[in-house]
Scaffold this motif. Structure first.
Motif, PDB file in Angstrom:
ATOM      1  N   PRO A 186       0.851  -1.191   0.000  1.00  0.00           N
ATOM      2  CA  PRO A 186       0.000   0.000   0.000  1.00  0.00           C
ATOM      3  C   PRO A 186       0.886   1.240   0.000  1.00  0.00           C
ATOM      4  O   PRO A 186       1.928   1.270   0.659  1.00  0.00           O
ATOM      5  N   VAL A 187       0.515   2.253  -0.757  1.00  0.00           N
ATOM      6  CA  VAL A 187       1.429   3.354  -1.039  1.00  0.00           C
ATOM      7  C   VAL A 187       1.909   4.053   0.233  1.00  0.00           C
ATOM      8  O   VAL A 187       3.080   4.433   0.336  1.00  0.00           O
ATOM      9  N   ASP A 188       1.029   4.208   1.225  1.00  0.00           N
ATOM     10  CA  ASP A 188       1.464   4.884   2.446  1.00  0.00           C
ATOM     11  C   ASP A 188       2.477   4.055   3.211  1.00  0.00           C
ATOM     12  O   ASP A 188       3.429   4.591   3.797  1.00  0.00           O
ATOM     13  N   GLU A 189       2.328   2.719   3.188  1.00  0.00           N
ATOM     14  CA  GLU A 189       3.283   1.853   3.872  1.00  0.00           C
ATOM     15  C   GLU A 189       4.633   1.855   3.159  1.00  0.00           C
ATOM     16  O   GLU A 189       5.688   1.811   3.801  1.00  0.00           O
ATOM     17  N   GLY A 190       4.612   1.911   1.823  1.00  0.00           N
ATOM     18  CA  GLY A 190       5.863   1.994   1.074  1.00  0.00           C
ATOM     19  C   GLY A 190       6.639   3.252   1.413  1.00  0.00           C
ATOM     20  O   GLY A 190       7.858   3.215   1.639  1.00  0.00           O
ATOM     21  N   PHE A 191       5.952   4.391   1.466  1.00  0.00           N
ATOM     22  CA  PHE A 191       6.620   5.644   1.806  1.00  0.00           C
ATOM     23  C   PHE A 191       7.093   5.643   3.265  1.00  0.00           C
ATOM     24  O   PHE A 191       8.174   6.145   3.573  1.00  0.00           O
ATOM     25  N   THR A 192       6.290   5.090   4.162  1.00  0.00           N
ATOM     26  CA  THR A 192       6.672   5.062   5.567  1.00  0.00           C
ATOM     27  C   THR A 192       7.943   4.250   5.775  1.00  0.00           C
ATOM     28  O   THR A 192       8.877   4.688   6.466  1.00  0.00           O
ATOM     29  N   SER A 193       8.007   3.060   5.179  1.00  0.00           N
ATOM     30  CA  SER A 193       9.170   2.186   5.378  1.00  0.00           C
ATOM     31  C   SER A 193      10.400   2.668   4.628  1.00  0.00           C
ATOM     32  O   SER A 193      11.494   2.731   5.186  1.00  0.00           O
ATOM     33  N   ASN A 194      10.229   3.004   3.355  1.00  0.00           N
ATOM     34  CA  ASN A 194      11.385   3.239   2.493  1.00  0.00           C
ATOM     35  C   ASN A 194      11.826   4.691   2.389  1.00  0.00           C
ATOM     36  O   ASN A 194      12.897   4.968   1.846  1.00  0.00           O
ATOM     37  N   VAL A 195      11.011   5.606   2.888  1.00  0.00           N
ATOM     38  CA  VAL A 195      11.389   7.023   2.836  1.00  0.00           C
ATOM     39  C   VAL A 195      11.447   7.618   4.242  1.00  0.00           C
ATOM     40  O   VAL A 195      12.497   8.079   4.687  1.00  0.00           O
ATOM     41  N   VAL A 196      10.322   7.571   4.956  1.00  0.00           N
ATOM     42  CA  VAL A 196      10.300   8.137   6.306  1.00  0.00           C
ATOM     43  C   VAL A 196      11.272   7.394   7.215  1.00  0.00           C
ATOM     44  O   VAL A 196      11.991   8.012   8.013  1.00  0.00           O
ATOM     45  N   GLY A 197      11.324   6.056   7.095  1.00  0.00           N
ATOM     46  CA  GLY A 197      12.248   5.281   7.910  1.00  0.00           C
ATOM     47  C   GLY A 197      13.695   5.683   7.695  1.00  0.00           C
ATOM     48  O   GLY A 197      14.486   5.785   8.640  1.00  0.00           O
ATOM     49  N   VAL A 198      14.064   5.950   6.435  1.00  0.00           N
ATOM     50  CA  VAL A 198      15.427   6.390   6.116  1.00  0.00           C
ATOM     51  C   VAL A 198      15.685   7.771   6.697  1.00  0.00           C
ATOM     52  O   VAL A 198      16.724   8.025   7.332  1.00  0.00           O
TER      53      VAL A 198
END
Length: 772
Positions: A125-137
């Protein structure tokens, strides 16, 4: 490339010497790459002290998870050398408990961080992708800044990305930043806001009405609350599917294959900006990571990655074609090459503000084509087929690589044919043949779902024409000493692909599946009924049984006719049968709309009968009819429950007189009560509403509370989707000779399915004289 372009200065120390005394933090060690990296560092870089970021899982702490990880066989030697898992953790493996969704403070004496964690699903899901791979970084880098400020150390950050951040480009891809003009902050804000937006849309009238109507068509007979729950399940699934679709479409509109590669590219841009502020950062981009070539041992792999489901499906004869060209390169790299490269990169930090990019790939210097991959896998299964079926060994599909469009057309045609067949079977009268067809359609549907999912996911990768340049990675490898080249081998040009698939990868992938197949075959052979045992003798457990269609191969109309036709002569019987035949269409429609209305319609025909006479008929004449329909398997199961001390309960919409022959089998019978007047004459109405659908589940819970029944340990047996509330009320539901909709639900829910046969020699004759 000159060594000076990879390594700052002329330092001839070995990798182990360069890293000696350093404190390295690693994320994602419970994943495939992270575990392999931890193993390599513990075994070959003894001077490094490692900390790992691990989140707790339920009641299992982060330290407990790492302790369990270190108990795996691959860590046996290093654990033994340390004197045990606790000793190894105390000396070399510290645990920082936390989650990248809320990064905890890091140790202040770090020298380097290797970030392996992230969402590796291609279609999150797009929000989970951004959370893990962008916000997490972003949040991890902020924590690194805090640790650097506290210690005054310039921490080397190693970011594990993917070569496929190149997206839908073609040709040679350099080890350099991806060229794009995407507004990172705008996309991040958009991606994180999508769940709220989609959740809002999911509650619109259009979505809710569509899902409610579908749920009521499927579950209306069980009850409107059951349909409401199904509606909410469907709404939530719509939200997930929509978030996946949005992420995929946005990624492709900007030039990436999917949400995964899009968000990984955005994560890289975060790292590039951080590095530009004067920090040391290295970005490692593996291609498709598969099992180890040599270390920890040949074929080592954890879980299924990208190629394994396809290899197994091909070996089972379930992958008729693949949407690739025969000469297209599939870029695969063994996991031990990846982690060896990571350790070498870790030991050779770049200059500040100059991020270094490294492709760990094979396609540029040792290309593997889909045709070579296919030929190798086919050869392996020709030599080592899966266990033969009754019809012989699985017939392996012969791929002709017709192209992606042809494969799509073939799959679409198959899906349309399946939907048509599924509709027909779903509306067919209940029968053994219908259930067998539903069973085969269920298997075929799962195969089609598998093919559709992997076609949609891998189409972009299968048709990509990319060659990842790995000049910098090769230069780093060549800068190592001979000893380090042997210890940290990551020159993918040495991989013999035919040997890798025939002797390493395919045997490793299929071994656990073969063992599982053997266990399943043994269970099928030893199990007579396919049902779990009722368990040891204990109080507080009940077994709830439906009657018609479950215990008996009969229905309320047939039983009514047996009672009614007894008192008529032959001409009268023919007239009654004709009258009932004219009512069948309306009764069928009523039964589809509401089981309660259907039962009320049938029981009106008891008007004028004396209840005492019905009891007498049941005792003197109906017993043989009931017993002729009673399944011996059902009787055995009921007796098993009674021997185990379980309370046996019959719940039926049939009228009470018709249950009298079954009294010896049950501790309690809950049946429909006919209303009678002061003379004992039936009025044609019921004294109370019949127990059907949700009312059954509600009655069971009330009964359980009154008698101290543990519903989680109890059992229920029924045959129709309208009995879903009855089955869902217990911890051990069993679908017995189920109708097609219940069969499908039972398979999805992993419930037991029983096929209780009717008594041998039983007849369906309605004429009582025929049995005299």
């Amino acid at each position: 490339m000159a060594r000076s372009s990879v390594v700052a200065g002329a330092d001839e120390r070995s990798v182990a010497e360069r890293l000696a005394g350093q404190h390295v933090l690693v994320t994602g060690v419970t994943g495939f790459v992270g575990e392999a990296l931890l193993h390599l560092m513990l075994t070959e870089v003894p001077g490094v002290r490692t900390s790992v970021v691990v989140r707790p899982k339920g009641s299992t702490t982060g330290e407990m998870r790492i302790a369990k990880l270190l108990e795996k066989p691959v860590f046996a030697d290093v654990v033994a050398a340390a004197g045990g898992v606790p000793e190894l953790m105390a000396a070399r493996v510290g645990v920082v408990e936390g989650d990248l969704a809320d990064v905890p403070p890091l140790p202040t004496d770090l020298d380097a961080v290797v970030h392996c964690a992230g969402d590796v699903s291609f279609d999150p899901p797009v929000d989970e992708g951004f959370t893990s791979n962008v916000v997490g970084v972003r949040d991890l880098l902020a924590r690194i800044d805090e640790a650097s400020a506290a210690s005054g150390t310039d921490i080397h950050y190693v970011h594990i990305s993917t070569a496929y951040v190149a997206g839908r480009r073609r040709g040679s891809i350099p080890e350099a930043p991806v060229d794009h003009e995407v507004d990172l902050e705008a996309e991040l804000a958009w991606g994180l806001s999508q769940r709220q937006s989609v959740e809002h849309r999911s509650r619109s009238v259009d979505v809710l009405e569509r899902e409610r109507r579908k749920a009521e068509r499927a579950h209306g007979r069980a009850g409107l609350l059951t349909a409401a729950r199904a509606t909410e399940v469907a709404r939530r699934q719509w939200v997930k599917d929509e978030l996946v679709r949005i992420g995929t479409e946005r990624a492709r509109s900007l030039g990436w294959t999917d949400c995964y590669t899009f968000t990984k590219a955005m994560g890289e841009r975060i790292v590039e900006r951080w590095s530009a502020a004067g920090h040391r950062a290295s970005i490692v981009r593996p291609s498709i990571i598969e099992s180890a070539l040599e270390r920890p041992h040949a074929g080592w792999i954890e879980g299924f990655k990208m190629a394994e489901p396809l290899i197994l499906a091909y070996g089972r004869g379930e992958l008729p074609e693949f949407p690739a060209s025969a000469d297209t390169i599939v870029d695969i790299v063994p996991v031990d090459h990846v982690v060896s490269a990571i350790v070498a990169v870790l030991a050779h930090p770049p200059a500040p503000a100059e991020p270094a990019f490294f492709h760990v790939s094979s396609g540029d210097r040792n290309p593997l084509t889909f045709n070579v991959l296919y030929t190798s896998v086919r050869t392996y299964f020709e030599r080592h087929p899966f266990t033969a079926t009754d019809r012989g060994n699985v017939r392996l599909p012969e791929w002709r690589f017709p192209g992606a469009r042809s494969v799509e057309r073939l799959l679409s045609t198959s899906e349309k044919a399946w939907k048509a067949a599924d509709y027909v079977v779903g509306h067919a009268p209940r029968s053994d043949r219908a259930r067998d067809m539903a069973r085969r359609l269920h298997q075929q549907g799962r195969r089609l779902e598998f093919l559709r999912r992997y076609l949609d996911l891998y189409m972009e990768y299968a048709t990509a024409e990319l060659r990842f340049s790995d000049r910098r990675t090769l230069a780093l490898y060549e800068s190592l000493s001979d000893a380090d080249r042997s210890t940290f081998a990551f020159d993918t040009a040495v991989v013999d692909w035919e040997h890798y698939f025939l002797d390493v990868h395919c045997p490793s992938v299929t071994e656990p599946v073969r063992k599982l197949d053997e266990l399943r075959a043994l269970r099928r052979k030893s199990a007579k009924t396919g049902l779990r045992k009722v368990g040891d003798k204990r109080d507080g457990v009940a077994a709830f049984f439906d009657m018609d269609g479950t215990l008996l191969s009969s229905n309320v109309i047939e039983t009514f006719l047996w009672v009614r036709l007894r008192e008529l002569d032959r001409l009268g019987r023919l007239g009654e049968l004709g009258r009932m035949a004219t009512r069948v269409p309306s009764l069928v429609q009523a039964e589809r709309r509401s089981r309660s209305d259907f039962l009320r319609g049938v029981y009106r025909d008891y008007a004028g009968a004396r209840l005492a006479d019905l009891d007498e008929v049941a005792d003197e004449h109906l017993t043989s009819h009931i017993l002729s329909r009673l399944s011996p398997d059902a009787v055995r199961r009921i007796r098993e429950h009674r021997r185990a001390g379980h309370r046996t309960v019959l719940i039926t919409g049939a009228i009470r007189p018709l249950t009298r022959p079954l009294i010896p089998l049950f501790d309690h019978i809950e049946a429909a009560e006919l209303e009678v007047d002061e003379r004992g004459i039936c009025t044609g109405h019921l004294a109370t509403s019949p127990l059907v659908g949700e009312s059954r589940g509600a009655w069971m819970k009330s009964y359980a509370a009154e008698h101290g029944i543990d519903m989680a340990a109890s059992f229920a047996y029924a045959d129709s989707l309208s009995d879903l509330p009855l089955l869902e009320a217990v911890g051990n539901p069993v679908a017995v000779r189920p109708d097609v909709p219940l069969y499908r639900h039972a398979r999805r829910s992993h419930w037991d399915v029983a096929d209780w046969a009717s008594p041998s020699g039983s007849t369906r004759a309605l004429d009582p004289a025929a049995r005299r």
